[in-house]
Design a protein around this motif. Structure first.
Motif, PDB file in Angstrom:
ATOM      1  N   THR A   6      14.492   8.458   8.675  1.00 12.42           N
ATOM      2  CA  THR A   6      13.450   7.439   8.493  1.00 12.42           C
ATOM      3  C   THR A   6      12.267   8.159   7.864  1.00 12.42           C
ATOM      4  OG1 THR A   6      12.759   7.842  10.753  1.00 12.42           O
ATOM      5  CG2 THR A   6      14.025   5.835  10.369  1.00 12.42           C
ATOM      6  N   ILE A   7      11.441   7.392   7.145  1.00 16.37           N
ATOM      7  CA  ILE A   7      10.257   7.996   6.526  1.00 16.37           C
ATOM      8  C   ILE A   7       9.063   7.713   7.426  1.00 16.37           C
ATOM      9  CG2 ILE A   7       8.746   7.933   4.509  1.00 16.37           C
ATOM     10  CD1 ILE A   7      11.514   9.052   3.885  1.00 16.37           C
ATOM     11  N   ASP A   8       8.454   8.768   7.934  1.00 17.28           N
ATOM     12  CA  ASP A   8       7.283   8.590   8.789  1.00 17.28           C
ATOM     13  C   ASP A   8       6.043   8.455   7.921  1.00 17.28           C
ATOM     14  OD1 ASP A   8       8.811   8.789  11.106  1.00 17.28           O
ATOM     15  OD2 ASP A   8       8.845  10.961  10.924  1.00 17.28           O
ATOM     16  N   ALA A   9       4.896   8.360   8.567  1.00 13.80           N
ATOM     17  CA  ALA A   9       3.634   8.284   7.832  1.00 13.80           C
ATOM     18  C   ALA A   9       3.506   9.499   6.925  1.00 13.80           C
ATOM     19  CB  ALA A   9       2.487   8.247   8.816  1.00 13.80           C
ATOM     20  N   PRO A  10       2.837   9.351   5.763  1.00 13.18           N
ATOM     21  CA  PRO A  10       2.748  10.466   4.815  1.00 13.18           C
ATOM     22  C   PRO A  10       2.198  11.757   5.432  1.00 13.18           C
ATOM     23  CG  PRO A  10       1.799   8.460   3.880  1.00 13.18           C
ATOM     24  CD  PRO A  10       2.197   8.133   5.278  1.00 13.18           C
ATOM     25  N   ASP A  11       1.287  11.633   6.409  1.00 10.11           N
ATOM     26  CA  ASP A  11       0.691  12.861   6.959  1.00 10.11           C
ATOM     27  C   ASP A  11       1.637  13.567   7.947  1.00 10.11           C
ATOM     28  OD1 ASP A  11       0.553  11.089   8.976  1.00 10.11           O
ATOM     29  OD2 ASP A  11      -1.640  11.063   9.156  1.00 10.11           O
ATOM     30  N   ALA A  12       2.814  13.007   8.188  1.00 16.13           N
ATOM     31  CA  ALA A  12       3.758  13.678   9.094  1.00 16.13           C
ATOM     32  C   ALA A  12       4.494  14.821   8.390  1.00 16.13           C
ATOM     33  CB  ALA A  12       4.758  12.664   9.629  1.00 16.13           C
ATOM     34  N   ALA A  40       6.413   2.916  -5.313  1.00 13.03           N
ATOM     35  CA  ALA A  40       5.321   1.985  -5.001  1.00 13.03           C
ATOM     36  C   ALA A  40       3.975   2.667  -4.972  1.00 13.03           C
ATOM     37  CB  ALA A  40       5.587   1.329  -3.651  1.00 13.03           C
ATOM     38  N   ARG A  41       3.973   3.964  -4.698  1.00 13.53           N
ATOM     39  CA  ARG A  41       2.689   4.662  -4.538  1.00 13.53           C
ATOM     40  C   ARG A  41       2.477   5.754  -5.575  1.00 13.53           C
ATOM     41  NH1 ARG A  41       3.809   2.166  -0.210  1.00 13.53           N
ATOM     42  NH2 ARG A  41       2.078   1.071   0.764  1.00 13.53           N
ATOM     43  N   GLY A  42       3.539   6.211  -6.168  1.00 16.13           N
ATOM     44  CA  GLY A  42       3.403   7.176  -7.253  1.00 16.13           C
ATOM     45  C   GLY A  42       3.052   8.576  -6.798  1.00 16.13           C
ATOM     46  N   ASP A  43       2.091   8.689  -5.891  1.00 16.08           N
ATOM     47  CA  ASP A  43       1.648  10.026  -5.478  1.00 16.08           C
ATOM     48  C   ASP A  43       2.243  10.443  -4.126  1.00 16.08           C
ATOM     49  OD1 ASP A  43       0.359   8.132  -4.067  1.00 16.08           O
ATOM     50  OD2 ASP A  43      -1.654   8.956  -4.327  1.00 16.08           O
ATOM     51  N   GLN A  44       3.054   9.603  -3.511  1.00 20.24           N
ATOM     52  CA  GLN A  44       3.595   9.955  -2.200  1.00 20.24           C
ATOM     53  C   GLN A  44       5.008  10.520  -2.324  1.00 20.24           C
ATOM     54  OE1 GLN A  44       4.169   6.687   0.558  1.00 20.24           O
ATOM     55  NE2 GLN A  44       5.032   8.043   2.110  1.00 20.24           N
ATOM     56  N   VAL A  45       5.172  11.750  -1.797  1.00 22.56           N
ATOM     57  CA  VAL A  45       6.528  12.310  -1.746  1.00 22.56           C
ATOM     58  C   VAL A  45       7.149  11.847  -0.429  1.00 22.56           C
ATOM     59  CG1 VAL A  45       7.907  14.417  -1.702  1.00 22.56           C
ATOM     60  CG2 VAL A  45       5.861  14.306  -3.133  1.00 22.56           C
ATOM     61  N   LEU A  46       8.259  11.111  -0.539  1.00 21.14           N
ATOM     62  CA  LEU A  46       8.876  10.523   0.657  1.00 21.14           C
ATOM     63  C   LEU A  46       9.675  11.566   1.435  1.00 21.14           C
ATOM     64  CD1 LEU A  46      10.249   7.273  -1.026  1.00 21.14           C
ATOM     65  CD2 LEU A  46       8.331   7.389   0.589  1.00 21.14           C
ATOM     66  N   ALA A  47      10.423  12.380   0.711  1.00 27.58           N
ATOM     67  CA  ALA A  47      11.304  13.371   1.337  1.00 27.58           C
ATOM     68  C   ALA A  47      11.760  14.334   0.247  1.00 27.58           C
ATOM     69  CB  ALA A  47      12.516  12.686   1.968  1.00 27.58           C
ATOM     70  N   GLU A 376      -3.938  -4.022  -6.403  1.00 27.06           N
ATOM     71  CA  GLU A 376      -5.103  -3.208  -6.037  1.00 27.06           C
ATOM     72  C   GLU A 376      -4.753  -2.142  -5.006  1.00 27.06           C
ATOM     73  OE1 GLU A 376      -8.642  -6.075  -5.940  1.00 27.06           O
ATOM     74  OE2 GLU A 376      -9.112  -4.457  -4.507  1.00 27.06           O
ATOM     75  N   GLY A 377      -5.258  -0.946  -5.194  1.00 24.54           N
ATOM     76  CA  GLY A 377      -5.090   0.113  -4.207  1.00 24.54           C
ATOM     77  C   GLY A 377      -3.741   0.815  -4.253  1.00 24.54           C
ATOM     78  N   LEU A 378      -2.862   0.410  -5.162  1.00 24.08           N
ATOM     79  CA  LEU A 378      -1.557   1.075  -5.250  1.00 24.08           C
ATOM     80  C   LEU A 378      -1.467   1.847  -6.567  1.00 24.08           C
ATOM     81  CD1 LEU A 378       0.803  -1.740  -3.930  1.00 24.08           C
ATOM     82  CD2 LEU A 378       0.227   0.374  -2.769  1.00 24.08           C
ATOM     83  N   GLU A 379      -0.979   3.075  -6.468  1.00 23.70           N
ATOM     84  CA  GLU A 379      -0.936   3.943  -7.658  1.00 23.70           C
ATOM     85  C   GLU A 379       0.429   3.938  -8.333  1.00 23.70           C
ATOM     86  OE1 GLU A 379      -3.575   5.839  -8.771  1.00 23.70           O
ATOM     87  OE2 GLU A 379      -4.713   4.715  -7.271  1.00 23.70           O
ATOM     88  N   GLY A 380       1.331   3.073  -7.878  1.00 25.04           N
ATOM     89  CA  GLY A 380       2.714   3.134  -8.364  1.00 25.04           C
ATOM     90  C   GLY A 380       2.884   2.520  -9.739  1.00 25.04           C
ATOM     91  N   TYR A 381       4.152   2.209 -10.047  1.00 21.06           N
ATOM     92  CA  TYR A 381       4.527   1.800 -11.400  1.00 21.06           C
ATOM     93  C   TYR A 381       4.853   0.309 -11.393  1.00 21.06           C
ATOM     94  CZ  TYR A 381       5.010   6.786 -11.040  1.00 21.06           C
ATOM     95  OH  TYR A 381       4.772   8.099 -10.766  1.00 21.06           O
TER      96      TYR A 381
END
Ligand code: NAD
Length: 500
Positions: A6-12, A40-47, A376-381
């Motif tokens: 599962t993907i936890d919060a980005p700061d995990a 969806a976010r562009g800058d978030q590495v999920l795993a 708004e607020g999303l950096e994705g594609y």
């Protein structure tokens, strides 16, 4: 290694999701990892997943080869029961699979990811149920003869998956291959591997070690090596026509079996009767669905060339545009989102370039341009739904697969003309015909050069149907039971003299 899918919060922190080889979760022998980025976010590495190598593939093929004799020797009921147990486990986790699909692919949870997760369950259940249908025949050749055929598995199947709806496409290959007694090595796409890792985890809980193996990595490395590997008896590929040609070539050089589910540029033909006042709304809803706007148009079967009869052209387009412009583009995980994100920056840029090319053509009419629609607020594609009218069938945007939410509209006046335009394409995957006159609809359906034609509906594939392409859209069928028999077995004839 352990696996927590599962993907936890980005700061995990970024979790590492290893590969499955011979029943064990392992990193690549090469030690390299690859980031999986959120569309969806562009800058978030999920795993991170391992960047597999040819040595990893060798290990996986060896494990699948070792597991083959025992797996193929099972009674079909045992394989069927295992598939049904996997279906139950997937059903219990279906919401987790849907959420992970939305994170991994950018497909919206409500409109896309949940149905994809449900289809996966249905496919495992279907092939669990029909496992006994991989059976041969007996020739009535006299009482002193027993002449029978066995449908034997091909051996080790290498499955190469795309990113647009990975679970559904995995569901079109994996349960059928396993039901027929094959073992598997699966390679997910670089951009959306996570749901397939989670699927591997569930399958691995139910099958003997080595029956199912997963190798992540680049297409040009692991995918190419799969097509060339002498230990892989069949390559089952879904992806672009361009890459598919290379896979077919490599498999052909060593005479390995191959099936190819490739791209499309499918015609969507609306006849005047389908735009009569009492059905025009329903037809427009169907055309919207057929275009796969809610998967950002990232579907091989998208009805992306809309042929509107001149008599109803403007009126129909107005109704369609009203419906399509009401779609909400947003965070794939939000319940009110209709359309999520495009898979990555490169694909997004490619869609924008097609729109730019189309809008620069003389005579084009921009009915809807979603290019600037970024939540708004999303950096994705993101790209909103786009409809371009006044298009000619020989423009680039009418010939090439855009694989984005871009619908081109072409007017027509008589049936021969629309059939000629529909068939004037190197693709031939799907088609949609809208008419209240069934003779007219079926007349058109029979003349269209596509592997799958829908009349008066625009939904996706249903379990058990035949599915595959004409022309450059592919070779082979795997989805139906007949397709699975053709695609995952080989026939052995045995002739016995009795009474000796
Ligand atoms: P792609 O062809 O780029 O990649 C598909 C898979 O092939 C990926 O796993 C990739 O890593 C792998 N690959 C890349 N290079 C390879 C090589 N040299 N040898 C072997 N494998 C290699 O396609 P994509 O961008 O992932 O998916 C989009 C395309 O897939 C579109 O053209 C779409 O129409 C098609 N598609 C077809 C169907 C169908 O059922 N007909 C379904 C979904 C997608």
């Amino acid at each position: 290694m352990k696996l927590q899918t599962t993907i936890d919060a980005p700061d995990a922190g970024t979790p590492d999701w290893p590969m499955l080889i011979g029943g064990k979760w392992v990193p690549s022998l090469g030690g390299q990892w690859r980031d999986v980025v959120s569309p969806a976010r562009g800058d978030q590495v999920l795993a991170r997943v391992p960047s597999g190598t040819t040595a990893d593939l060798d290990r996986a093929v060896e494990a699948a080869t070792d597991a083959l004799p025992a797996w193929r020797a099972l009674h079909f009921r045992e394989r069927g029961t295992i598939l049904l147990r996997i279906a139950d486990a997937l059903e219990e986790l279906s919401e987790e699979f849907a959420v992970l699909t939305a994170q991994d692919t950018g497909n919206a949870l409500r409109t896309q990811a949940r149905p994809e997760s449900a289809t996966l369950v249905a496919l495992f259940r279907y092939f669990g149920g029909v496992a006994g249908e991989f059976k041969g025949t007996v020739l009535p050749a006299g009482d002193d003869q027993l002449q029978y055929t066995r449908l034997e598995p091909l051996g080790v199947v290498g499955a190469i998956l795309p990113w647009n709806s990975p679970l559904m496409i995995a569901g079109m290959k994996i349960p059928a291959a396993l039901a027929a007694g094959n073992t598997l090595v699966v390679k997910p796409a670089e951009d959306a591997p996570l749901t397939i890792v989670k699927l591997a985890q569930v399958i691995n809980d139910h099958v003997p070690a080595g029956v199912f193996n997963l190798v992540t990595g680049r297409g040009s490395v692991v995918g190419q090596a799969m097509a060339e590997h002498p230990g892989i008896h069949k390559v089952s590929f879904t992806g672009s026509s361009e890459v598919g040609q290379g896979v077919a070539e490599a498999a052909g050089r060593r005479l390995a079996h191959a099936s190819l589910e490739l791209g499309g540029k499918s015609p969507n033909i609306v006849c005047p009767s389908a735009a009569e006042p009492d059905v025009i709304e329903a037809t427009a809803d169907g055309v919207l669905l057929a275009m796969r706007f809610t998967r950002q148009g990232q579907s091989c079967t998208a009805g992306s060339r809309l042929f509107l009869h001149a008599d109803i052209h403007d009126e129909f387009l107005e109704v369609l545009a009203r419906k399509v412009s009401a779609l909400k583009v947003g965070d794939p995980l939000a319940e009110d989102t209709d359309m999520g994100a495009i898979i990555n920056e490169k694909q997004h840029a490619s869609v924008l370039a097609y729109v730019e090319d189309g809008t620069s053509q003389p005579g084009v009419r921009v009915v809807l341009d979603g290019s600037r629609e970024v939540p708004e607020g999303l950096e994705g594609y993101y790209q909103g739904p786009t409809i371009l009218a006044g298009v000619a069938n020989d423009w680039r945007i009418a010939r090439e697969e855009i694989f984005g939410p871009v619908l081109v509209v072409i007017p027509w006046e008589d049936e021969d003309e629309v059939v000629a335009m529909a068939n004037d394409s190197h693709y031939g995957l799907a088609a949609f015909v809208w008419s209240r006159d069934l003779d007219q609809a079926l007349g058109l359906a029979h003349r269209i050069e596509s592997g799958w034609v829908q009349v008066n509906q625009g939904g996706g594939q249903v379990v058990g149907q035949s599915y595959g392409g004409y022309k450059a859209s592919g070779i082979g069928r795997e989805f139906s039971i007949e397709g699975a028999i053709e695609g995952f077995t080989q026939t052995k004839q045995i002739n016995v003299k009795l009474g000796r």
